[in-house]
Design a protein around this motif. Structure first.
Motif, PDB file in Angstrom:
ATOM      1  N   GLU A   4      -9.284   8.621  22.320  1.00 45.44           N
ATOM      2  CA  GLU A   4      -8.024   8.623  22.638  1.00 45.44           C
ATOM      3  C   GLU A   4      -6.828   9.520  21.835  1.00 45.44           C
ATOM      4  OE1 GLU A   4      -7.964   3.815  23.255  1.00 45.44           O
ATOM      5  OE2 GLU A   4      -7.946   4.518  21.342  1.00 45.44           O
ATOM      6  N   LYS A   5      -7.441  10.024  20.721  1.00 42.37           N
ATOM      7  CA  LYS A   5      -6.402  10.699  19.932  1.00 42.37           C
ATOM      8  C   LYS A   5      -7.244  11.514  18.810  1.00 42.37           C
ATOM      9  CE  LYS A   5      -2.787  12.438  17.975  1.00 42.37           C
ATOM     10  NZ  LYS A   5      -2.121  13.505  18.512  1.00 42.37           N
ATOM     11  N   GLU A   6      -7.517  12.997  19.191  1.00 42.97           N
ATOM     12  CA  GLU A   6      -8.051  13.704  18.238  1.00 42.97           C
ATOM     13  C   GLU A   6      -7.145  13.709  16.806  1.00 42.97           C
ATOM     14  OE1 GLU A   6      -9.595  18.319  17.927  1.00 42.97           O
ATOM     15  OE2 GLU A   6      -9.807  17.078  19.764  1.00 42.97           O
ATOM     16  N   LEU A   7      -7.771  13.654  15.566  1.00 42.30           N
ATOM     17  CA  LEU A   7      -7.103  13.841  14.327  1.00 42.30           C
ATOM     18  C   LEU A   7      -7.759  14.795  13.765  1.00 42.30           C
ATOM     19  CD1 LEU A   7      -6.450  10.266  13.610  1.00 42.30           C
ATOM     20  CD2 LEU A   7      -4.727  11.725  14.236  1.00 42.30           C
ATOM     21  N   PRO A   8      -7.205  15.437  12.512  1.00 47.36           N
ATOM     22  CA  PRO A   8      -7.771  16.273  11.700  1.00 47.36           C
ATOM     23  C   PRO A   8      -9.116  16.089  11.057  1.00 47.36           C
ATOM     24  CG  PRO A   8      -5.584  15.982  10.885  1.00 47.36           C
ATOM     25  CD  PRO A   8      -5.603  15.270  12.269  1.00 47.36           C
ATOM     26  N   GLU A   9      -8.934  14.724  10.458  1.00 49.48           N
ATOM     27  CA  GLU A   9     -10.353  14.276  10.024  1.00 49.48           C
ATOM     28  C   GLU A   9     -10.213  12.795  10.006  1.00 49.48           C
ATOM     29  OE1 GLU A   9     -10.638  15.580   5.852  1.00 49.48           O
ATOM     30  OE2 GLU A   9      -9.304  17.649   6.386  1.00 49.48           O
ATOM     31  N   ARG A  10     -11.187  12.267   9.482  1.00 48.25           N
ATOM     32  CA  ARG A  10     -11.361  10.761   9.338  1.00 48.25           C
ATOM     33  C   ARG A  10     -10.547  10.367   8.386  1.00 48.25           C
ATOM     34  NH1 ARG A  10     -16.578   9.380   9.161  1.00 48.25           N
ATOM     35  NH2 ARG A  10     -16.789   9.427  11.471  1.00 48.25           N
ATOM     36  N   MET A  11     -10.357  10.896   7.292  1.00 49.12           N
ATOM     37  CA  MET A  11      -9.485  10.649   6.092  1.00 49.12           C
ATOM     38  C   MET A  11      -8.545  11.694   6.029  1.00 49.12           C
ATOM     39  SD  MET A  11     -10.353   9.894   2.281  1.00 49.12           S
ATOM     40  CE  MET A  11     -10.773  11.802   1.861  1.00 49.12           C
ATOM     41  N   PHE A  12      -7.206  11.161   5.917  1.00 56.83           N
ATOM     42  CA  PHE A  12      -5.855  12.292   6.071  1.00 56.83           C
ATOM     43  C   PHE A  12      -4.813  11.583   5.253  1.00 56.83           C
ATOM     44  CE2 PHE A  12      -6.094  10.272   9.927  1.00 56.83           C
ATOM     45  CZ  PHE A  12      -4.792   9.540   9.969  1.00 56.83           C
ATOM     46  N   TRP A  13      -3.936  12.475   4.851  1.00 55.67           N
ATOM     47  CA  TRP A  13      -2.610  11.970   4.506  1.00 55.67           C
ATOM     48  C   TRP A  13      -1.746  11.764   5.563  1.00 55.67           C
ATOM     49  CZ3 TRP A  13      -2.054  10.178  -0.288  1.00 55.67           C
ATOM     50  CH2 TRP A  13      -2.721  10.529  -1.257  1.00 55.67           C
ATOM     51  N   TRP A  14      -1.021  10.446   5.790  1.00 54.68           N
ATOM     52  CA  TRP A  14      -0.093  10.109   6.557  1.00 54.68           C
ATOM     53  C   TRP A  14       1.189  10.291   5.898  1.00 54.68           C
ATOM     54  CZ3 TRP A  14       0.486   4.946   9.568  1.00 54.68           C
ATOM     55  CH2 TRP A  14       1.217   5.105  10.584  1.00 54.68           C
ATOM     56  N   GLU A  15       2.034  11.133   6.538  1.00 55.38           N
ATOM     57  CA  GLU A  15       3.399  11.165   5.899  1.00 55.38           C
ATOM     58  C   GLU A  15       4.422  10.940   6.893  1.00 55.38           C
ATOM     59  OE1 GLU A  15       5.485  15.299   4.154  1.00 55.38           O
ATOM     60  OE2 GLU A  15       3.562  14.470   3.122  1.00 55.38           O
ATOM     61  N   ALA A  16       5.407  10.132   6.309  1.00 51.65           N
ATOM     62  CA  ALA A  16       6.725   9.837   6.961  1.00 51.65           C
ATOM     63  C   ALA A  16       7.732  10.986   6.691  1.00 51.65           C
ATOM     64  CB  ALA A  16       7.277   8.374   6.247  1.00 51.65           C
ATOM     65  N   ASP A  17       8.744  10.921   7.527  1.00 49.15           N
ATOM     66  CA  ASP A  17      10.014  11.916   7.372  1.00 49.15           C
ATOM     67  C   ASP A  17      10.424  11.909   6.045  1.00 49.15           C
ATOM     68  OD1 ASP A  17       9.396  12.770   9.862  1.00 49.15           O
ATOM     69  OD2 ASP A  17      10.962  11.613  10.675  1.00 49.15           O
ATOM     70  N   ASP A  18      10.426  10.962   5.174  1.00 47.40           N
ATOM     71  CA  ASP A  18      11.092  10.779   3.994  1.00 47.40           C
ATOM     72  C   ASP A  18      10.019  11.477   2.996  1.00 47.40           C
ATOM     73  OD1 ASP A  18       9.330   8.706   3.731  1.00 47.40           O
ATOM     74  OD2 ASP A  18      10.851   7.544   2.283  1.00 47.40           O
ATOM     75  N   GLY A  19       8.854  11.820   3.015  1.00 47.55           N
ATOM     76  CA  GLY A  19       8.032  12.301   2.189  1.00 47.55           C
ATOM     77  C   GLY A  19       7.106  11.333   1.749  1.00 47.55           C
ATOM     78  N   SER A  20       7.169  10.082   1.950  1.00 53.17           N
ATOM     79  CA  SER A  20       6.146   9.034   1.612  1.00 53.17           C
ATOM     80  C   SER A  20       4.983   9.157   2.349  1.00 53.17           C
ATOM     81  CB  SER A  20       6.864   7.619   1.976  1.00 53.17           C
ATOM     82  OG  SER A  20       7.951   7.210   1.337  1.00 53.17           O
ATOM     83  N   ARG A  21       3.777   8.990   1.727  1.00 54.92           N
ATOM     84  CA  ARG A  21       2.697   9.074   2.173  1.00 54.92           C
ATOM     85  C   ARG A  21       1.435   8.036   1.886  1.00 54.92           C
ATOM     86  NH1 ARG A  21       0.318  14.878  -0.188  1.00 54.92           N
ATOM     87  NH2 ARG A  21      -0.131  13.980  -2.292  1.00 54.92           N
ATOM     88  N   LEU A  22       0.563   8.052   2.767  1.00 54.63           N
ATOM     89  CA  LEU A  22      -0.378   7.008   2.704  1.00 54.63           C
ATOM     90  C   LEU A  22      -1.807   7.841   2.798  1.00 54.63           C
ATOM     91  CD1 LEU A  22       0.759   3.858   4.365  1.00 54.63           C
ATOM     92  CD2 LEU A  22       0.513   4.156   2.202  1.00 54.63           C
TER      93      LEU A  22
END
Length: 180
Positions: free
Chosen positions: A52-70
């Motif tokens: 449904e959606k290709e992503l760079p890797e299975r584990m990655f940093w997801w970052e919001a516009d304010d710079g917060s990341r998980l």
């Protein structure tokens, strides 16, 4: 916003560090900010799935516009299983291990949307663990997150500026995903 992590601390003696949202068909671009401000460090999801959606890797940093990341992890395959022997399900998960990251979570449980393990499923996992020739071992989620933390720390800074959507085309909400 801090109710759930602190409730878990009071009731179970451990603060939540992981946000699970395995069966959502879309993820708001601001979830990393909301989760970080709620004291969470990790995000686990299944959908959108790779087809449904290709992503760079299975584990990655997801970052919001304010710079917060998980540090974010996509489950390799579904979490719903029959209530009996899990050998084939676990082997299917193991087939998803990639050379660059040889740890993964293999979820199981009866019913739609996760459910719970059955006695037969737990016995199946115990049999697999007792087999010295079986190539996988169970660990706590804390151990996996320690591995994730180490992997992220060893990879250096994230590459900034990659834009992806973590939605299944219901809305065009931009997300920013960066590789670790």
């Amino acid at each position: 916003r801090e109710t759930l992590p602190w409730l878990l601390l009071v009731e179970f003696g451990q603060k939540a560090r992981v946000a699970y949202n395995v069966d959502s068909f879309g993820h708001n671009a601001m979830l990393p900010q909301i989760m970080k401000k709620s004291g969470l460090d990790y995000y686990v999801f299944m959908r959108p799935m790779p087809h449904e959606k290709e992503l760079p890797e299975r584990m990655f940093w997801w970052e919001a516009d304010d710079g917060s990341r998980l540090l974010t992890y996509r489950l390799p395959i579904t979490y719903g299983t029959p209530g009996g022997d899990l050998t084939e399900h676990v082997k299917r998960c193991l087939a998803e291990i990639k050379p660059e990251f040889d740890e993964l979570m293999c979820f199981y449980g009866v019913g739609n949307h996760g459910g719970g393990p059955t006695r037969a499923s737990i016995a199946s996992i115990q049999r697999l663990q007792a087999d010295p020739d079986f190539p996988a071992r169970t660990h706590t989620q804390d151990r996996l997150h320690a591995v994730l933390d180490k992997s992220a720390a060893n990879s250096g800074d994230c590459r900034q500026g990659e834009r992806h959507q973590l939605v299944v085309r219901l809305h065009d909400l931009p997300d920013r995903l960066t590789r670790h």
